[in-house]
Design an enzyme around this catalytic site. Structure first.
Site, PDB file in Angstrom:
ATOM      1  N   LYS A 221       0.827  -1.200  -0.138  1.00 24.58           N
ATOM      2  CA  LYS A 221       0.091   0.074  -0.145  1.00 24.58           C
ATOM      3  C   LYS A 221       0.892   1.151  -0.025  1.00 24.58           C
ATOM      4  O   LYS A 221       1.550   1.616   0.878  1.00 24.58           O
ATOM      5  CB  LYS A 221      -0.894  -0.011   1.215  1.00 24.58           C
ATOM      6  CG  LYS A 221      -1.762   1.237   0.975  1.00 24.58           C
ATOM      7  CD  LYS A 221      -2.761   1.208   2.350  1.00 24.58           C
ATOM      8  CE  LYS A 221      -3.775   2.403   2.641  1.00 24.58           C
ATOM      9  NZ  LYS A 221      -4.392   2.278   3.724  1.00 24.58           N
TER      10      LYS A 221
ATOM     11  N   LYS B  33      -2.016  -1.567  -3.843  1.00 24.98           N
ATOM     12  CA  LYS B  33      -2.688  -0.622  -3.804  1.00 24.98           C
ATOM     13  C   LYS B  33      -1.850   0.822  -3.987  1.00 24.98           C
ATOM     14  O   LYS B  33      -0.931   0.929  -3.215  1.00 24.98           O
ATOM     15  CB  LYS B  33      -3.731  -0.386  -2.640  1.00 24.98           C
ATOM     16  CG  LYS B  33      -4.707   0.923  -2.259  1.00 24.98           C
ATOM     17  CD  LYS B  33      -5.512   1.007  -1.149  1.00 24.98           C
ATOM     18  CE  LYS B  33      -6.400   1.999  -0.949  1.00 24.98           C
ATOM     19  NZ  LYS B  33      -7.026   2.162   0.205  1.00 24.98           N
TER      20      LYS B  33
END
Length: 406
Positions: A272, A325
């Site tokens: 992330k 992400k």
């Protein structure tokens, strides 16, 4: 040779229909292209002799080192055995050899929820809204009927319930546990994923507990363990820690197992990044950082190999699936994880990516259906097994109505 043939094709097409009419009879009707495209022009005399009145025009089939020659029918010919276009010549052939196929079963549908009796549109994410719990349930049921089976919940928490320790995150009567119970009661076969992080519940707007401007790693994990047990007791099928604290996957796995939730899966936000693409999501949850940024715990967008460190740790600590992400700007990271881990890989088509597509389509610059389905296919091609996308329901509808493939 490919380049020469392409140049020649461009040249012949640019001469126009009038030039071809001088050497070929007119068609009896507008012949349709083999793949269902626009009607063809008049039949082409593939010898291409006599089409140029000027002798100074270059002839690609004559002279030393000519790029083209002629076949047994005296037609111009590129002497090339391998022609990849043969595998693209019709919808049936393209479908037969297609390497990657996206189906609604690949989607996780993110749903924003709030404790109100109305829906609140999200201006920076056209088409998305904060759902009341009744509306959330209707959205789940409609999407499930289209083949979307998995949903992840993101709550908008009232400011008066937010604290630095995020204690509302493990309130058994909080909005997320109630939402889980509603979904599992009405659609028992739906897979419910829960976000594991403190930012929706934090008065600091960060994913963890804050002290003197620093996010406390281990203290935060203590709170996350309480959160996942609360979610598991409510019926969550998968918990998805998005906080990026070091060691949280192991702690969460141990907490789940010792409480008897050995079947609850962990979808780890493995890579992330501290990205600028999250703005609309933070609008949706009213969870912008209260100070600074998240660069001390989320990954540097400049780093690719670092994702392999996170992936190795998450797998060793008990993660069942690994997520990257954002999605589209990080296709290379998706591929790195796919090539180096046997675990399923998820990609999050994040709010900023969604908003960009929406904005371009509203301007008429892109065809929304085509660009969305292409985008989702790109995730699959890069190595994603799972795709979190705000387009899940709409894409499933497009797939059902028109088919993803021509």
């Amino acid at each position: 040779m490919k380049f020469s043939a392409a140049c020649f094709l461009f040249f012949t097409l640019s001469t126009g229909a009038a030039a071809f009419s001088a050497v070929a009879p007119k068609a009896s009707g507008a012949a349709q292209a083999a793949d269902g495209g626009a009607p063809s022009l008049e039949p082409v005399d593939k010898t291409l002799k006599g089409i140029d009145s000027d002798d100074s025009v270059y002839e690609p089939t004559s002279g030393n080192g000519a790029p083209l020659t002629r076949n047994n029918k005296d037609e111009v010919w590129v002497s090339q055995r391998a022609r990849p276009r043969r595998n693209r010549k019709s919808p049936a052939v393209r479908g037969m050899v297609r390497e990657n196929i996206v189906t609604p079963a690949n989607f996780i549908y993110p749903l924003f929820i709030h404790d109100e009796d109305f829906n609140q549109p999200i201006p920076s994410m056209p088409g998305c809204e904060r759902h009341s719990l009744d509306s959330m349930l209707a959205e789940v049921q409609e999407s499930f009927a289209l083949g979307v089976r998995t949903f992840v919940l993101f709550p908008k928490v009232p400011d008066e319930l937010k604290t630095n320790l995020g204690v509302e995150a493990y309130n058994p009567e909080g909005i997320v546990p109630r939402a889980i119970r509603m979904i599992k009661a009405a659609v028992p076969d739906a897979v419910v994923v829960t976000d594991v992080a403190l930012d929706p519940y934090s008065d600091q707007g960060h994913d963890g507990v804050v002290e003197n401007g620093k996010i406390l790693n281990d203290v935060t994990i203590n709170q996350l363990c309480k959160q996942v047990i609360c979610q598991a007791r409510a019926g969550a099928d998968i918990v998805a820690p998005s906080d990026m604290m070091d060691g949280r996957v192991k702690a969460i796995r141990d907490a789940l197992d010792t409480e008897g939730f050995t079947d609850v899966s962990i979808l780890a936000y493995t890579a992330k990044y501290a990205s600028a693409y999250y703005g609309p999501f933070r609008d949706a949850l009213d969870s912008h950082p209260g100070f600074g940024d998240k660069k001390t715990y989320q990954q540097d967008p400049a780093n690719g190999r670092e994702a392999l460190i996170e992936a190795e740790l998450d797998a060793a600590e008990g993660a069942d699936m690994l997520m990257v992400k954002p999605g589209m700007p990080y296709l290379d990271v998706i591929r790195r994880l796919k090539d180096n881990s046997p675990l399923p890989i998820a990609a999050y088509h994040v709010s900023g990516e969604y908003a960009m597509i929406k904005a371009a389509c509203e301007k008429g610059w892109l065809n929304e259906r085509d660009v969305v389905l292409e985008t989702l296919t790109c995730f699959k091609r890069a190595g994603a097994d799972i795709i979190l996308t705000y387009y899940a329901k709409q894409a499933a509808q497009w797939i059902k109505e028109d088919g993803l493939y021509d």
